[in-house]
Write a protein that holds these residues in place. Structure first.
Motif, PDB file in Angstrom:
ATOM      1  N   ASN A   1      10.009   1.440  11.713  1.00  0.00           N
ATOM      2  CA  ASN A   1      10.487   0.629  12.844  1.00  0.00           C
ATOM      3  C   ASN A   1      11.040  -0.734  12.459  1.00  0.00           C
ATOM      4  N   LYS A   2      10.238  -1.484  11.715  1.00  0.00           N
ATOM      5  CA  LYS A   2      10.654  -2.854  11.382  1.00  0.00           C
ATOM      6  C   LYS A   2      11.890  -2.862  10.486  1.00  0.00           C
ATOM      7  N   LEU A   3      12.164  -1.705   9.872  1.00  0.00           N
ATOM      8  CA  LEU A   3      13.344  -1.621   9.001  1.00  0.00           C
ATOM      9  C   LEU A   3      14.560  -1.127   9.786  1.00  0.00           C
ATOM     10  N   ASN A   4      14.434  -1.171  11.102  1.00  0.00           N
ATOM     11  CA  ASN A   4      15.593  -0.836  11.931  1.00  0.00           C
ATOM     12  C   ASN A   4      15.940   0.653  11.859  1.00  0.00           C
ATOM     13  N   ILE A   5      14.962   1.476  11.496  1.00  0.00           N
ATOM     14  CA  ILE A   5      15.227   2.913  11.410  1.00  0.00           C
ATOM     15  C   ILE A   5      14.945   3.516  12.792  1.00  0.00           C
ATOM     16  N   PRO A   6      15.967   4.095  13.425  1.00  0.00           N
ATOM     17  CA  PRO A   6      15.786   4.596  14.793  1.00  0.00           C
ATOM     18  C   PRO A   6      14.814   5.780  14.854  1.00  0.00           C
ATOM     19  N   ASP A   7      14.254   5.987  16.044  1.00  0.00           N
ATOM     20  CA  ASP A   7      13.255   7.039  16.239  1.00  0.00           C
ATOM     21  C   ASP A   7      13.744   8.423  15.839  1.00  0.00           C
ATOM     22  N   ASP A   8      15.057   8.657  15.973  1.00  0.00           N
ATOM     23  CA  ASP A   8      15.555  10.012  15.697  1.00  0.00           C
ATOM     24  C   ASP A   8      16.127  10.143  14.282  1.00  0.00           C
ATOM     25  N   HIS A   9      15.843   9.170  13.420  1.00  0.00           N
ATOM     26  CA  HIS A   9      16.371   9.244  12.051  1.00  0.00           C
ATOM     27  C   HIS A   9      15.712  10.414  11.302  1.00  0.00           C
ATOM     28  N   PRO A  10      16.497  11.199  10.553  1.00  0.00           N
ATOM     29  CA  PRO A  10      15.940  12.385   9.898  1.00  0.00           C
ATOM     30  C   PRO A  10      14.787  12.079   8.921  1.00  0.00           C
ATOM     31  N   ALA A  11      14.772  10.877   8.360  1.00  0.00           N
ATOM     32  CA  ALA A  11      13.689  10.543   7.406  1.00  0.00           C
ATOM     33  C   ALA A  11      12.315  10.618   8.070  1.00  0.00           C
ATOM     34  N   ARG A  12      12.265  10.475   9.374  1.00  0.00           N
ATOM     35  CA  ARG A  12      10.972  10.512  10.072  1.00  0.00           C
ATOM     36  C   ARG A  12      10.485  11.932  10.286  1.00  0.00           C
ATOM     37  N   ASP A  13      11.338  12.885   9.994  1.00  0.00           N
ATOM     38  CA  ASP A  13      11.025  14.272  10.264  1.00  0.00           C
ATOM     39  C   ASP A  13       9.835  14.751   9.423  1.00  0.00           C
ATOM     40  N   GLY A  14       9.032  15.622  10.025  1.00  0.00           N
ATOM     41  CA  GLY A  14       7.901  16.210   9.306  1.00  0.00           C
ATOM     42  C   GLY A  14       8.349  16.979   8.069  1.00  0.00           C
ATOM     43  N   GLN A  15       9.606  17.370   8.025  1.00  0.00           N
ATOM     44  CA  GLN A  15      10.146  18.104   6.875  1.00  0.00           C
ATOM     45  C   GLN A  15      10.297  17.193   5.659  1.00  0.00           C
ATOM     46  N   ASP A  16      10.504  15.921   5.904  1.00  0.00           N
ATOM     47  CA  ASP A  16      10.822  14.999   4.810  1.00  0.00           C
ATOM     48  C   ASP A  16       9.656  14.114   4.393  1.00  0.00           C
ATOM     49  N   THR A  17       8.747  13.885   5.331  1.00  0.00           N
ATOM     50  CA  THR A  17       7.748  12.836   5.121  1.00  0.00           C
ATOM     51  C   THR A  17       6.341  13.406   5.203  1.00  0.00           C
ATOM     52  N   PHE A  18       5.445  12.880   4.356  1.00  0.00           N
ATOM     53  CA  PHE A  18       4.033  13.269   4.439  1.00  0.00           C
ATOM     54  C   PHE A  18       3.352  12.374   5.473  1.00  0.00           C
ATOM     55  N   TRP A  19       2.896  12.982   6.546  1.00  0.00           N
ATOM     56  CA  TRP A  19       2.119  12.229   7.547  1.00  0.00           C
ATOM     57  C   TRP A  19       0.648  12.436   7.227  1.00  0.00           C
ATOM     58  N   ILE A  20      -0.170  11.464   7.578  1.00  0.00           N
ATOM     59  CA  ILE A  20      -1.595  11.570   7.219  1.00  0.00           C
ATOM     60  C   ILE A  20      -2.360  12.209   8.380  1.00  0.00           C
ATOM     61  N   LYS A  21      -2.995  13.325   8.092  1.00  0.00           N
ATOM     62  CA  LYS A  21      -3.775  14.025   9.131  1.00  0.00           C
ATOM     63  C   LYS A  21      -4.904  13.141   9.614  1.00  0.00           C
ATOM     64  N   GLY A  22      -5.044  13.019  10.910  1.00  0.00           N
ATOM     65  CA  GLY A  22      -6.185  12.297  11.472  1.00  0.00           C
ATOM     66  C   GLY A  22      -6.032  10.787  11.462  1.00  0.00           C
ATOM     67  N   VAL A  23      -4.967  10.261  10.879  1.00  0.00           N
ATOM     68  CA  VAL A  23      -4.732   8.804  10.956  1.00  0.00           C
ATOM     69  C   VAL A  23      -3.410   8.603  11.683  1.00  0.00           C
ATOM     70  N   GLU A  24      -3.487   8.131  12.873  1.00  0.00           N
ATOM     71  CA  GLU A  24      -2.318   7.966  13.737  1.00  0.00           C
ATOM     72  C   GLU A  24      -1.223   7.114  13.102  1.00  0.00           C
TER      73      GLU A  24
ATOM     74  N   PRO B   1       0.822  -1.224   0.000  1.00  0.00           N
ATOM     75  CA  PRO B   1       0.000   0.000   0.000  1.00  0.00           C
ATOM     76  C   PRO B   1       0.850   1.265   0.000  1.00  0.00           C
ATOM     77  N   GLU B   2       0.299   2.348  -0.586  1.00  0.00           N
ATOM     78  CA  GLU B   2       1.047   3.618  -0.589  1.00  0.00           C
ATOM     79  C   GLU B   2       0.869   4.351   0.735  1.00  0.00           C
ATOM     80  N   MET B   3      -0.239   4.099   1.425  1.00  0.00           N
ATOM     81  CA  MET B   3      -0.398   4.608   2.783  1.00  0.00           C
ATOM     82  C   MET B   3       0.106   3.508   3.695  1.00  0.00           C
TER      83      MET B   3
END
Ligand code: DAH
Length: 327
Positions: free
Chosen positions: A133-156, A123-125
Protein backbone atom coordinates in the motif's frame (compact mmCIF):
# COMPACT_ATOMS: atom_id res chain seq x y z
CA UNK A 1 67.37 -22.87 50.95
CA UNK A 2 68.15 -26.04 52.78
CA UNK A 3 67.87 -29.40 51.09
CA UNK A 4 69.61 -32.72 50.85
CA UNK A 5 70.45 -34.43 47.64
CA UNK A 6 68.29 -37.32 48.66
CA UNK A 7 65.23 -35.00 48.53
CA UNK A 8 65.80 -34.99 44.81
CA UNK A 9 66.01 -38.74 44.59
CA UNK A 10 62.56 -38.86 46.17
CA UNK A 11 61.22 -36.14 43.94
CA UNK A 12 62.37 -37.92 40.80
CA UNK A 13 60.88 -41.17 41.97
CA UNK A 14 57.58 -39.46 42.78
CA UNK A 15 57.31 -37.54 39.50
CA UNK A 16 54.18 -38.49 37.57
CA UNK A 17 54.39 -36.25 34.51
CA UNK A 18 57.10 -35.12 32.17
CA UNK A 19 56.40 -31.56 33.34
CA UNK A 20 57.23 -32.59 36.93
CA UNK A 21 60.45 -34.04 35.59
CA UNK A 22 61.33 -30.90 33.67
CA UNK A 23 60.87 -28.80 36.77
CA UNK A 24 63.17 -31.06 38.81
CA UNK A 25 65.70 -31.12 36.01
CA UNK A 26 65.64 -27.35 35.91
CA UNK A 27 66.06 -27.10 39.69
CA UNK A 28 69.15 -29.28 39.51
CA UNK A 29 70.74 -28.52 36.18
CA UNK A 30 69.32 -25.09 35.27
CA UNK A 31 72.12 -23.06 33.73
CA UNK A 32 71.61 -20.04 35.94
CA UNK A 33 70.41 -21.23 39.35
CA UNK A 34 70.42 -25.04 39.12
CA UNK A 35 71.53 -26.39 42.53
CA UNK A 36 74.02 -28.84 41.08
CA UNK A 37 75.26 -26.32 38.58
CA UNK A 38 75.85 -23.83 41.37
CA UNK A 39 77.52 -26.42 43.60
CA UNK A 40 79.86 -27.45 40.79
CA UNK A 41 80.70 -23.83 40.12
CA UNK A 42 81.38 -23.35 43.86
CA UNK A 43 84.13 -25.97 43.93
CA UNK A 44 86.72 -23.46 42.84
CA UNK A 45 86.12 -21.41 45.98
CA UNK A 46 86.60 -24.32 48.38
CA UNK A 47 89.81 -24.84 50.36
CA UNK A 48 92.24 -26.85 48.22
CA UNK A 49 92.03 -29.79 50.49
CA UNK A 50 88.29 -30.20 50.03
CA UNK A 51 88.15 -29.60 46.30
CA UNK A 52 88.94 -33.09 45.13
CA UNK A 53 86.41 -34.90 47.31
CA UNK A 54 83.71 -32.35 46.66
CA UNK A 55 84.20 -32.64 42.91
CA UNK A 56 84.10 -36.38 43.07
CA UNK A 57 80.94 -36.43 45.13
CA UNK A 58 79.14 -33.88 43.02
CA UNK A 59 80.01 -35.69 39.81
CA UNK A 60 78.62 -38.89 41.23
CA UNK A 61 75.41 -36.97 42.05
CA UNK A 62 75.31 -35.48 38.63
CA UNK A 63 75.62 -38.86 36.97
CA UNK A 64 73.07 -40.39 39.27
CA UNK A 65 70.44 -37.71 38.78
CA UNK A 66 71.01 -37.67 35.04
CA UNK A 67 70.45 -41.40 34.88
CA UNK A 68 67.45 -41.31 37.21
CA UNK A 69 65.82 -38.56 35.20
CA UNK A 70 66.45 -40.38 31.92
CA UNK A 71 65.02 -43.59 33.33
CA UNK A 72 61.98 -41.81 34.69
CA UNK A 73 61.46 -40.08 31.37
CA UNK A 74 61.41 -43.44 29.61
CA UNK A 75 59.01 -44.74 32.22
CA UNK A 76 56.67 -41.79 31.69
CA UNK A 77 56.82 -42.38 27.97
CA UNK A 78 57.81 -38.93 26.81
CA UNK A 79 61.11 -38.79 25.05
CA UNK A 80 62.75 -35.39 25.12
CA UNK A 81 62.48 -33.24 22.06
CA UNK A 82 65.94 -32.18 21.08
CA UNK A 83 64.87 -30.23 18.07
CA UNK A 84 61.50 -29.31 16.58
CA UNK A 85 61.13 -30.45 13.02
CA UNK A 86 59.58 -27.40 11.43
CA UNK A 87 59.10 -29.23 8.16
CA UNK A 88 56.75 -31.67 9.85
CA UNK A 89 53.40 -31.74 8.02
CA UNK A 90 50.57 -30.83 10.33
CA UNK A 91 47.12 -32.11 9.45
CA UNK A 92 45.47 -29.54 7.17
CA UNK A 93 42.72 -27.55 8.85
CA UNK A 94 39.48 -27.40 6.90
CA UNK A 95 38.89 -23.67 6.75
CA UNK A 96 35.47 -22.38 5.80
CA UNK A 97 34.59 -19.08 4.20
CA UNK A 98 31.50 -17.02 3.64
CA UNK A 99 29.12 -18.13 0.97
CA UNK A 100 29.52 -15.87 -2.04
CA UNK A 101 26.12 -14.22 -1.61
CA UNK A 102 26.61 -12.72 1.88
CA UNK A 103 30.15 -11.87 0.79
CA UNK A 104 28.80 -9.94 -2.21
CA UNK A 105 26.22 -8.20 0.00
CA UNK A 106 29.04 -7.09 2.27
CA UNK A 107 30.82 -5.66 -0.77
CA UNK A 108 27.61 -3.87 -1.79
CA UNK A 109 27.47 -2.24 1.64
CA UNK A 110 31.11 -1.27 1.35
CA UNK A 111 30.93 0.19 -2.17
CA UNK A 112 27.76 2.21 -1.49
CA UNK A 113 29.03 3.04 1.98
CA UNK A 114 32.00 4.75 0.38
CA UNK A 115 29.53 6.85 -1.61
CA UNK A 116 27.93 7.97 1.64
CA UNK A 117 24.98 5.56 1.70
CA UNK A 118 23.60 4.46 5.06
CA UNK A 119 22.82 0.73 5.44
CA UNK A 120 19.34 -0.24 6.64
CA UNK A 121 17.60 -3.58 7.22
CA UNK A 122 13.97 -4.57 7.55
CA UNK A 123 11.98 -7.68 8.54
CA UNK A 124 11.42 -10.54 6.08
CA UNK A 125 7.86 -10.95 7.34
CA UNK A 126 6.28 -7.69 6.29
CA UNK A 127 2.84 -6.11 6.49
CA UNK A 128 0.73 -5.84 3.37
CA UNK A 129 0.57 -2.13 4.15
CA UNK A 130 4.32 -1.59 3.85
CA UNK A 131 5.03 -4.22 1.20
CA UNK A 132 2.30 -2.85 -1.10
CA UNK A 133 0.00 0.00 0.00
CA UNK A 134 2.50 2.62 1.09
CA UNK A 135 4.46 1.93 -2.09
CA UNK A 136 1.52 3.07 -4.16
CA UNK A 137 0.80 -0.46 -5.37
CA UNK A 138 -2.92 -0.65 -6.22
CA UNK A 139 -5.16 -3.34 -4.74
CA UNK A 140 -5.52 -5.12 -8.08
CA UNK A 141 -1.79 -5.24 -8.88
CA UNK A 142 -0.77 -8.78 -9.95
CA UNK A 143 2.10 -8.88 -7.41
CA UNK A 144 -0.52 -9.15 -4.65
CA UNK A 145 -1.90 -12.30 -6.18
CA UNK A 146 -1.73 -15.54 -4.20
CA UNK A 147 0.05 -16.99 -7.24
CA UNK A 148 3.03 -14.68 -6.83
CA UNK A 149 3.31 -13.98 -3.13
CA UNK A 150 3.68 -16.08 0.01
CA UNK A 151 1.00 -15.02 2.48
CA UNK A 152 1.39 -16.07 6.10
CA UNK A 153 -1.29 -18.49 7.30
CA UNK A 154 -3.04 -17.27 10.42
CA UNK A 155 -1.38 -13.83 10.43
CA UNK A 156 -3.66 -11.27 8.84
CA UNK A 157 -2.35 -9.04 6.07
CA UNK A 158 1.20 -10.32 6.34
CA UNK A 159 3.48 -11.56 3.57
CA UNK A 160 7.02 -12.76 3.13
CA UNK A 161 8.29 -9.53 1.64
CA UNK A 162 8.32 -9.73 -2.13
CA UNK A 163 10.97 -7.03 -2.43
CA UNK A 164 13.23 -4.86 -0.28
CA UNK A 165 11.22 -1.75 -1.23
CA UNK A 166 9.21 -1.66 2.06
CA UNK A 167 12.49 -0.78 3.78
CA UNK A 168 12.34 2.51 1.83
CA UNK A 169 9.10 3.27 3.66
CA UNK A 170 10.46 2.20 7.03
CA UNK A 171 13.55 4.34 6.49
CA UNK A 172 11.60 7.40 5.38
CA UNK A 173 9.27 7.10 8.38
CA UNK A 174 12.28 7.33 10.66
CA UNK A 175 14.57 9.81 8.92
CA UNK A 176 14.25 13.34 7.65
CA UNK A 177 15.64 14.10 4.18
CA UNK A 178 18.18 14.61 2.75
CA UNK A 179 19.42 11.02 2.98
CA UNK A 180 20.79 8.12 1.01
CA UNK A 181 20.53 4.51 2.03
CA UNK A 182 20.84 0.98 0.75
CA UNK A 183 19.24 -2.15 2.07
CA UNK A 184 20.42 -5.64 1.13
CA UNK A 185 18.29 -8.62 2.14
CA UNK A 186 16.27 -11.74 1.35
CA UNK A 187 12.99 -11.60 -0.55
CA UNK A 188 10.44 -14.26 -1.51
CA UNK A 189 8.32 -15.05 -4.55
CA UNK A 190 6.60 -18.09 -5.97
CA UNK A 191 9.02 -18.47 -8.86
CA UNK A 192 11.52 -21.11 -9.85
CA UNK A 193 13.64 -21.51 -12.99
CA UNK A 194 17.19 -20.80 -14.19
CA UNK A 195 16.92 -17.08 -13.46
CA UNK A 196 14.30 -17.14 -10.66
CA UNK A 197 14.33 -18.73 -7.22
CA UNK A 198 11.52 -18.63 -4.57
CA UNK A 199 13.97 -16.98 -2.18
CA UNK A 200 16.51 -14.59 -3.56
CA UNK A 201 18.35 -11.45 -2.55
CA UNK A 202 17.86 -7.83 -3.47
CA UNK A 203 19.44 -4.57 -2.60
CA UNK A 204 17.35 -1.48 -2.46
CA UNK A 205 18.65 2.04 -2.77
CA UNK A 206 17.09 5.39 -1.98
CA UNK A 207 18.46 8.89 -2.29
CA UNK A 208 16.34 11.94 -1.48
CA UNK A 209 17.41 15.56 -1.60
CA UNK A 210 16.39 18.91 -3.03
CA UNK A 211 17.50 18.29 -6.58
CA UNK A 212 18.43 14.61 -6.92
CA UNK A 213 17.73 13.57 -10.50
CA UNK A 214 17.98 10.75 -13.04
CA UNK A 215 21.53 11.67 -13.98
CA UNK A 216 22.54 11.11 -10.34
CA UNK A 217 20.76 7.76 -10.40
CA UNK A 218 22.63 6.66 -13.48
CA UNK A 219 25.99 7.86 -12.16
CA UNK A 220 25.55 6.09 -8.82
CA UNK A 221 24.37 2.81 -10.34
CA UNK A 222 26.92 2.59 -13.11
CA UNK A 223 29.81 3.51 -10.80
CA UNK A 224 28.76 1.06 -8.09
CA UNK A 225 28.00 -1.85 -10.41
CA UNK A 226 31.20 -1.48 -12.41
CA UNK A 227 33.12 -1.58 -9.16
CA UNK A 228 31.19 -4.57 -7.85
CA UNK A 229 31.58 -6.56 -11.05
CA UNK A 230 35.21 -5.59 -11.21
CA UNK A 231 35.35 -4.87 -14.93
CA UNK A 232 33.73 -2.72 -17.54
CA UNK A 233 30.31 -4.09 -18.45
CA UNK A 234 27.73 -2.79 -20.88
CA UNK A 235 24.55 -1.38 -19.40
CA UNK A 236 21.32 -0.10 -20.78
CA UNK A 237 18.36 1.65 -19.24
CA UNK A 238 14.90 1.23 -20.69
CA UNK A 239 11.53 2.44 -19.51
CA UNK A 240 9.70 0.16 -17.11
CA UNK A 241 6.63 0.44 -14.94
CA UNK A 242 6.73 0.27 -11.15
CA UNK A 243 3.94 1.99 -9.19
CA UNK A 244 6.38 3.56 -6.73
CA UNK A 245 8.47 5.47 -9.28
CA UNK A 246 7.71 7.93 -12.03
CA UNK A 247 9.35 7.80 -14.47
CA UNK A 248 10.39 4.19 -13.98
CA UNK A 249 13.17 2.25 -15.68
CA UNK A 250 14.77 -1.13 -15.84
CA UNK A 251 18.50 -1.56 -16.03
CA UNK A 252 20.02 -4.44 -17.99
CA UNK A 253 23.57 -5.73 -18.14
CA UNK A 254 25.06 -7.61 -21.06
CA UNK A 255 26.21 -11.21 -20.80
CA UNK A 256 29.84 -11.02 -21.88
CA UNK A 257 32.62 -13.54 -21.49
CA UNK A 258 33.03 -17.16 -22.34
CA UNK A 259 29.67 -18.65 -21.54
CA UNK A 260 29.23 -21.53 -23.89
CA UNK A 261 25.63 -20.90 -24.68
CA UNK A 262 23.43 -18.60 -26.62
CA UNK A 263 23.32 -15.96 -23.92
CA UNK A 264 26.47 -14.18 -25.07
CA UNK A 265 25.57 -10.68 -26.19
CA UNK A 266 22.08 -10.85 -24.68
CA UNK A 267 20.80 -8.59 -21.91
CA UNK A 268 20.06 -9.70 -18.37
CA UNK A 269 17.72 -7.57 -16.31
CA UNK A 270 19.30 -6.33 -13.08
CA UNK A 271 16.32 -4.60 -11.55
CA UNK A 272 14.14 -1.53 -11.51
CA UNK A 273 14.73 2.09 -10.69
CA UNK A 274 13.33 5.55 -11.17
CA UNK A 275 12.30 8.78 -9.52
CA UNK A 276 10.35 8.18 -6.30
CA UNK A 277 6.63 8.69 -6.98
CA UNK A 278 5.16 11.78 -5.24
CA UNK A 279 2.43 9.57 -3.70
CA UNK A 280 5.10 7.49 -1.95
CA UNK A 281 6.67 10.64 -0.51
CA UNK A 282 3.25 11.86 0.63
CA UNK A 283 2.59 8.49 2.29
CA UNK A 284 5.53 9.13 4.60
CA UNK A 285 4.82 12.84 5.11
CA UNK A 286 7.60 14.12 2.92
CA UNK A 287 6.54 17.09 0.80
CA UNK A 288 7.09 16.18 -2.88
CA UNK A 289 7.19 19.87 -3.80
CA UNK A 290 10.23 20.27 -1.60
CA UNK A 291 12.00 16.91 -1.92
CA UNK A 292 12.73 14.52 -4.74
CA UNK A 293 15.02 11.60 -5.41
CA UNK A 294 15.60 8.20 -6.89
CA UNK A 295 15.15 4.62 -5.80
CA UNK A 296 16.34 1.33 -7.17
CA UNK A 297 15.86 -2.32 -6.36
CA UNK A 298 18.24 -4.89 -7.84
CA UNK A 299 18.73 -8.60 -7.56
CA UNK A 300 21.98 -9.55 -5.78
CA UNK A 301 22.31 -12.81 -7.72
CA UNK A 302 21.95 -11.18 -11.13
CA UNK A 303 25.13 -9.08 -11.13
CA UNK A 304 26.95 -12.04 -9.58
CA UNK A 305 25.85 -14.24 -12.48
CA UNK A 306 27.43 -11.75 -14.84
CA UNK A 307 30.50 -11.26 -12.67
CA UNK A 308 31.30 -14.97 -12.31
CA UNK A 309 29.72 -16.22 -15.55
CA UNK A 310 27.19 -18.40 -13.73
CA UNK A 311 24.49 -19.52 -16.17
CA UNK A 312 22.02 -20.96 -13.64
CA UNK A 313 21.03 -19.11 -10.50
CA UNK A 314 20.10 -22.32 -8.70
CA UNK A 315 23.81 -23.15 -8.35
CA UNK A 316 23.95 -20.54 -5.57
CA UNK A 317 21.63 -22.58 -3.37
CA UNK A 318 22.50 -26.18 -4.06
CA UNK A 319 25.42 -26.32 -1.63
CA UNK A 320 27.63 -28.20 -4.11
CA UNK A 321 31.15 -27.83 -2.75
CA UNK A 322 32.68 -28.14 -6.22
CA UNK A 323 30.84 -24.93 -7.06
CA UNK A 324 31.31 -23.13 -3.74
CA UNK A 325 35.04 -23.81 -3.45
CA UNK A 326 35.72 -21.84 -6.59
CA UNK A 327 35.05 -18.58 -4.80
N1 DAH B 1 10.78 -3.63 -6.00
C1 DAH B 1 10.89 -3.88 -7.42
C2 DAH B 1 10.83 -5.37 -7.69
O1 DAH B 1 11.17 -6.14 -6.82
C3 DAH B 1 12.18 -3.36 -7.96
C4 DAH B 1 12.25 -1.88 -7.93
C5 DAH B 1 11.91 -1.15 -9.02
C6 DAH B 1 12.69 -1.24 -6.80
C7 DAH B 1 11.98 0.22 -9.05
C8 DAH B 1 12.77 0.15 -6.78
C9 DAH B 1 12.42 0.86 -7.90
O2 DAH B 1 13.20 0.84 -5.71
O3 DAH B 1 12.52 2.22 -7.89
O4 DAH B 1 10.47 -5.75 -8.75
Amino acid sequence: MSFTWSDFEQKITAATTSTDLEIIEHELFGRKAGLLTEALKGIKDLPAIEKKDAAKELNIMKKKFTEMIAAKRTELGGGSIDAIDVTLDLPKKQRGHHHLIPEFMRQIEEVFGRMGFDVAYGPEMETEELNFNKLNIPDDHPARDGQDTFWIKGVENTVLRTHTSPVQIRYMQEHKPPFRMICPGKVYRKDSDATHSPMFHQFEGLMIGKDINLANLKAVLVTALRELIGRDVEFRFRTGYFPFVEPGMEMDMMWQGDLEDSREGKWLEMGGCGMVHPNVLRNVDIDPDEWQGFAFGFGVERPMMIKHQIPDLRAFYEGDLRFLRQF
